[in-house]
Design a protein around this motif. Structure first.
Motif, PDB file in Angstrom:
ATOM      1  N   ALA A  46      10.272   6.968  36.131  1.00  0.00           N
ATOM      2  CA  ALA A  46       9.131   6.724  37.024  1.00  0.00           C
ATOM      3  C   ALA A  46       9.607   6.861  38.473  1.00  0.00           C
ATOM      4  O   ALA A  46      10.807   6.796  38.750  1.00  0.00           O
ATOM      5  CB  ALA A  46       8.572   5.322  36.789  1.00  0.00           C
ATOM      6  N   ARG A  47       8.681   7.071  39.387  1.00  0.00           N
ATOM      7  CA  ARG A  47       9.072   7.212  40.796  1.00  0.00           C
ATOM      8  C   ARG A  47       8.047   6.566  41.694  1.00  0.00           C
ATOM      9  O   ARG A  47       6.868   6.476  41.345  1.00  0.00           O
ATOM     10  CB  ARG A  47       9.274   8.683  41.158  1.00  0.00           C
ATOM     11  N   ASP A  48       8.501   6.088  42.843  1.00  0.00           N
ATOM     12  CA  ASP A  48       7.613   5.568  43.889  1.00  0.00           C
ATOM     13  C   ASP A  48       7.624   6.532  45.055  1.00  0.00           C
ATOM     14  O   ASP A  48       8.690   7.000  45.465  1.00  0.00           O
ATOM     15  CB  ASP A  48       8.093   4.197  44.393  1.00  0.00           C
ATOM     16  N   PRO A  85      -2.479  22.567  34.680  1.00  0.00           N
ATOM     17  CA  PRO A  85      -2.399  21.112  34.552  1.00  0.00           C
ATOM     18  C   PRO A  85      -1.083  20.656  33.901  1.00  0.00           C
ATOM     19  O   PRO A  85      -0.422  21.431  33.206  1.00  0.00           O
ATOM     20  CB  PRO A  85      -3.571  20.787  33.610  1.00  0.00           C
ATOM     21  N   SER A  86      -0.731  19.384  34.129  1.00  0.00           N
ATOM     22  CA  SER A  86       0.300  18.715  33.328  1.00  0.00           C
ATOM     23  C   SER A  86      -0.399  18.086  32.134  1.00  0.00           C
ATOM     24  O   SER A  86      -1.616  17.876  32.153  1.00  0.00           O
ATOM     25  CB  SER A  86       0.967  17.582  34.101  1.00  0.00           C
ATOM     26  N   THR A  87       0.376  17.713  31.123  1.00  0.00           N
ATOM     27  CA  THR A  87      -0.225  17.026  29.972  1.00  0.00           C
ATOM     28  C   THR A  87      -0.930  15.748  30.428  1.00  0.00           C
ATOM     29  O   THR A  87      -1.998  15.418  29.925  1.00  0.00           O
ATOM     30  CB  THR A  87       0.857  16.693  28.923  1.00  0.00           C
ATOM     31  N   LEU A 117      -0.045  24.949  30.705  1.00  0.00           N
ATOM     32  CA  LEU A 117       0.095  23.500  30.526  1.00  0.00           C
ATOM     33  C   LEU A 117       1.568  23.115  30.672  1.00  0.00           C
ATOM     34  O   LEU A 117       2.423  23.610  29.935  1.00  0.00           O
ATOM     35  CB  LEU A 117      -0.427  23.117  29.137  1.00  0.00           C
ATOM     36  N   LYS A 118       1.826  22.208  31.626  1.00  0.00           N
ATOM     37  CA  LYS A 118       3.209  21.784  31.918  1.00  0.00           C
ATOM     38  C   LYS A 118       3.522  20.517  31.150  1.00  0.00           C
ATOM     39  O   LYS A 118       2.774  19.554  31.208  1.00  0.00           O
ATOM     40  CB  LYS A 118       3.358  21.558  33.431  1.00  0.00           C
ATOM     41  N   ARG A 119       4.662  20.541  30.434  1.00  0.00           N
ATOM     42  CA  ARG A 119       5.045  19.418  29.585  1.00  0.00           C
ATOM     43  C   ARG A 119       6.333  18.751  30.043  1.00  0.00           C
ATOM     44  O   ARG A 119       7.042  18.149  29.236  1.00  0.00           O
ATOM     45  CB  ARG A 119       5.241  19.907  28.144  1.00  0.00           C
ATOM     46  N   GLY A 120       6.696  18.889  31.329  1.00  0.00           N
ATOM     47  CA  GLY A 120       7.916  18.248  31.821  1.00  0.00           C
ATOM     48  C   GLY A 120       9.121  18.665  30.998  1.00  0.00           C
ATOM     49  O   GLY A 120       9.329  19.857  30.739  1.00  0.00           O
ATOM     50  N   ALA A 121       9.913  17.684  30.546  1.00  0.00           N
ATOM     51  CA  ALA A 121      11.138  17.965  29.778  1.00  0.00           C
ATOM     52  C   ALA A 121      10.834  18.487  28.378  1.00  0.00           C
ATOM     53  O   ALA A 121      11.759  18.717  27.588  1.00  0.00           O
ATOM     54  CB  ALA A 121      12.001  16.717  29.700  1.00  0.00           C
ATOM     55  N   LYS A 122       9.555  18.675  28.050  1.00  0.00           N
ATOM     56  CA  LYS A 122       9.192  19.260  26.746  1.00  0.00           C
ATOM     57  C   LYS A 122       8.724  20.706  26.868  1.00  0.00           C
ATOM     58  O   LYS A 122       8.181  21.273  25.903  1.00  0.00           O
ATOM     59  CB  LYS A 122       8.114  18.410  26.073  1.00  0.00           C
ATOM     60  N   GLY A 123       8.871  21.327  28.053  1.00  0.00           N
ATOM     61  CA  GLY A 123       8.557  22.749  28.167  1.00  0.00           C
ATOM     62  C   GLY A 123       7.150  23.023  28.653  1.00  0.00           C
ATOM     63  O   GLY A 123       6.626  22.299  29.510  1.00  0.00           O
ATOM     64  N   ALA A 124       6.505  24.040  28.105  1.00  0.00           N
ATOM     65  CA  ALA A 124       5.192  24.465  28.605  1.00  0.00           C
ATOM     66  C   ALA A 124       4.468  25.293  27.557  1.00  0.00           C
ATOM     67  O   ALA A 124       5.083  25.800  26.615  1.00  0.00           O
ATOM     68  CB  ALA A 124       5.370  25.289  29.884  1.00  0.00           C
ATOM     69  N   ALA A 148      11.550  23.634  26.155  1.00  0.00           N
ATOM     70  CA  ALA A 148      12.255  23.340  27.405  1.00  0.00           C
ATOM     71  C   ALA A 148      13.710  23.769  27.294  1.00  0.00           C
ATOM     72  O   ALA A 148      14.303  23.739  26.220  1.00  0.00           O
ATOM     73  CB  ALA A 148      12.187  21.852  27.711  1.00  0.00           C
ATOM     74  N   HIS A 149      14.280  24.163  28.420  1.00  0.00           N
ATOM     75  CA  HIS A 149      15.724  24.406  28.500  1.00  0.00           C
ATOM     76  C   HIS A 149      16.423  23.071  28.721  1.00  0.00           C
ATOM     77  O   HIS A 149      15.873  22.186  29.391  1.00  0.00           O
ATOM     78  CB  HIS A 149      16.020  25.359  29.661  1.00  0.00           C
ATOM     79  N   THR A 150      17.620  22.938  28.155  1.00  0.00           N
ATOM     80  CA  THR A 150      18.373  21.697  28.350  1.00  0.00           C
ATOM     81  C   THR A 150      19.171  21.801  29.640  1.00  0.00           C
ATOM     82  O   THR A 150      20.054  22.652  29.754  1.00  0.00           O
ATOM     83  CB  THR A 150      19.313  21.456  27.153  1.00  0.00           C
ATOM     84  N   ALA A 187       8.418  31.136  34.308  1.00  0.00           N
ATOM     85  CA  ALA A 187       8.003  29.892  34.967  1.00  0.00           C
ATOM     86  C   ALA A 187       8.688  28.692  34.314  1.00  0.00           C
ATOM     87  O   ALA A 187       9.136  27.766  35.001  1.00  0.00           O
ATOM     88  CB  ALA A 187       6.482  29.745  34.905  1.00  0.00           C
ATOM     89  N   ASN A 188       8.802  28.714  32.988  1.00  0.00           N
ATOM     90  CA  ASN A 188       9.477  27.634  32.255  1.00  0.00           C
ATOM     91  C   ASN A 188      10.951  27.551  32.666  1.00  0.00           C
ATOM     92  O   ASN A 188      11.510  26.459  32.799  1.00  0.00           O
ATOM     93  CB  ASN A 188       9.329  27.897  30.750  1.00  0.00           C
ATOM     94  N   ALA A 189      11.567  28.704  32.894  1.00  0.00           N
ATOM     95  CA  ALA A 189      12.962  28.729  33.349  1.00  0.00           C
ATOM     96  C   ALA A 189      13.066  28.236  34.796  1.00  0.00           C
ATOM     97  O   ALA A 189      13.952  27.446  35.137  1.00  0.00           O
ATOM     98  CB  ALA A 189      13.528  30.139  33.229  1.00  0.00           C
ATOM     99  N   PRO A 249      20.609  19.335  33.309  1.00  0.00           N
ATOM    100  CA  PRO A 249      20.738  18.003  33.903  1.00  0.00           C
ATOM    101  C   PRO A 249      19.606  17.763  34.896  1.00  0.00           C
ATOM    102  O   PRO A 249      19.411  18.554  35.820  1.00  0.00           O
ATOM    103  CB  PRO A 249      22.095  18.048  34.622  1.00  0.00           C
ATOM    104  N   GLU A 250      18.811  16.697  34.679  1.00  0.00           N
ATOM    105  CA  GLU A 250      17.678  16.429  35.563  1.00  0.00           C
ATOM    106  C   GLU A 250      18.148  15.565  36.736  1.00  0.00           C
ATOM    107  O   GLU A 250      18.400  14.376  36.585  1.00  0.00           O
ATOM    108  CB  GLU A 250      16.552  15.721  34.784  1.00  0.00           C
ATOM    109  N   ILE A 251      18.270  16.173  37.913  1.00  0.00           N
ATOM    110  CA  ILE A 251      18.722  15.464  39.118  1.00  0.00           C
ATOM    111  C   ILE A 251      17.517  14.936  39.897  1.00  0.00           C
ATOM    112  O   ILE A 251      17.518  13.808  40.375  1.00  0.00           O
ATOM    113  CB  ILE A 251      19.554  16.399  40.040  1.00  0.00           C
TER     114      ILE A 251
END
Ligand code: ATP
Ligand code: MG
Length: 317
Positions: free
Chosen positions: A103-105, A194-196, A225-232, A245-247, A281-283, A249-251
């Motif tokens: 989560a983020r603020d 859109p995102s999911t 449709l964008k699925r974050g760490a689950k691809g698109a 999704a590609h594996t 786009a997924n890449a 490191p999420e910085i």
């Protein structure tokens, strides 16, 4: 025929990213920045890096923050003829901090800054050959909403094209004027990105499949449709393409959605198939999360092709 100019109107700002997690923007800590940002700017920067002709409409102050935003956009080839530099207002600023949960603020300083105090130039765009992209988070700001809706209606009426990232956050959707504006933008859009989570806010009673069918039953022809760490997933013209999704490191995931969108819209505008545009786009979205800063992870076509080859997907390049 000539490819359309891809334009965006909205907030230009600089962002500061907290290095410590769970601080909630409350505790003293180390931040880095100013990173050039603003969803429409991240999107257009990526379009320009993909070779698209672009025009950004927005405002920055006559200060160091404004200099850094303009310098980045210019260096990456984004048209800045529509960017107002206001002497009387400071550049918009955002701060972001992450939690261990992901989560983020955010804290945004946009109202009554240069980010929402500018004028849309009359003659910058050839409306009939313009593709206007709308990041719907901008619709929550009264001044931006007015300028975006006016320009969008002109582009649509003159035969241009619209795309929209609905960004349907619940606090925005509770405001009737914002919700109505978003519905009008979606009704005039050819491409929706859109995102999911957006589908859940827009159609709480519908399954994902039913929500996509509902969107495609109106004007939109393509849903990415964008699925974050689950691809698109990309659906349109009777096709469906799922991208794992590609594996990586999420910085810093902020900006991945706009980077995905910029890559996708640049490529389809250049005539790419939905399959190729979606794969790239997924890449690009995966590459985006590997760098701290909202547009620091944007990429060039060569970066994307190299990444896809390294991932064993060279057949897409
Ligand atoms: P934002 O959080 O900036 O609003 P968004 O929710 O619109 O972004 P995301 O779904 O988070 O968009 O990201 C866009 C795309 O980037 C995803 O569909 C996916 O292709 C890629 N992506 C995002 N996060 C990751 C990740 N952790 N690993 C791999 N790819 C990712
Ligand atoms: Mg996301």
């Amino acid at each position: 025929s000539q490819h359309p100019t891809i334009a965006a109107i909205g907030e230009l700002l600089v962002e500061f990213v907290s290095h410590s997690k769970n601080c909630g923007l409350r505790r003293i800590g180390d931040y880095s920045g100013p990173y050039p940002s603003g969803a429409p700017a991240i999107f257009l920067d990526q379009v320009a890096r993909m070779g698209g002709k672009t025009e950004m409409i927005g405002g920055v102050g006559k200060d160091g923050f404004g200099d850094t935003v303009i310098a980045r956009l210019t260096a990456d080839g984004v048209g800045t003829g529509g960017v107002t530099r206001a002497g009387a207002h400071s550049t918009g600023v955002a701060f972001v901090s992450y939690y261990e949960t992901g989560a983020r603020d955010f804290i945004f300083h946009l109202n009554n800054t240069a980010a929402d105090q500018f004028h849309v130039p009359d003659t910058l765009l050839d409306l009939a050959n313009t593709h206007l992209h709308i990041s719907a988070a901008s619709l929550g700001n009264h001044a931006l909403r007015h300028m975006i809706m006016t320009t969008m209606r002109q582009v649509d009426t003159q035969g241009g094209w619209i795309s929209c990232d609905p960004n349907a956050r619940p606090e925005l959707m509770r405001d009737t004027a914002v919700r109505e504006a978003l519905e009008e933008v979606m009704q005039r859009s050819r491409y929706l990105l859109p995102s999911t989570s957006d589908l859940g806010f827009l159609f709480p009673d519908l399954s994902e499949e039913a929500a996509i069918d509902r969107l495609l039953s109106a004007k939109p022809e393509v849903i990415a449709l964008k699925r974050g760490a689950k691809g698109a997933t990309v659906v349109g013209f009777g096709e469906r393409h799922d991208f794992a999704a590609h594996t990586v490191p999420e910085i810093d995931p902020t900006g991945a959605g706009d980077c995905f969108g910029g890559t996708f819209i640049a490529l389809v505008t250049q005539g790419a198939s939905l399959r190729i545009a979606g794969e790239k786009a997924n890449a690009a979205g995966a590459l985006a999360v590997t760098k701290r800063g909202p547009m620091e992870g944007n990429s060039n076509p060569d970066d994307i092709d190299t990444f896809l080859r390294d991932q064993g997907r060279g057949d897409f390049t």
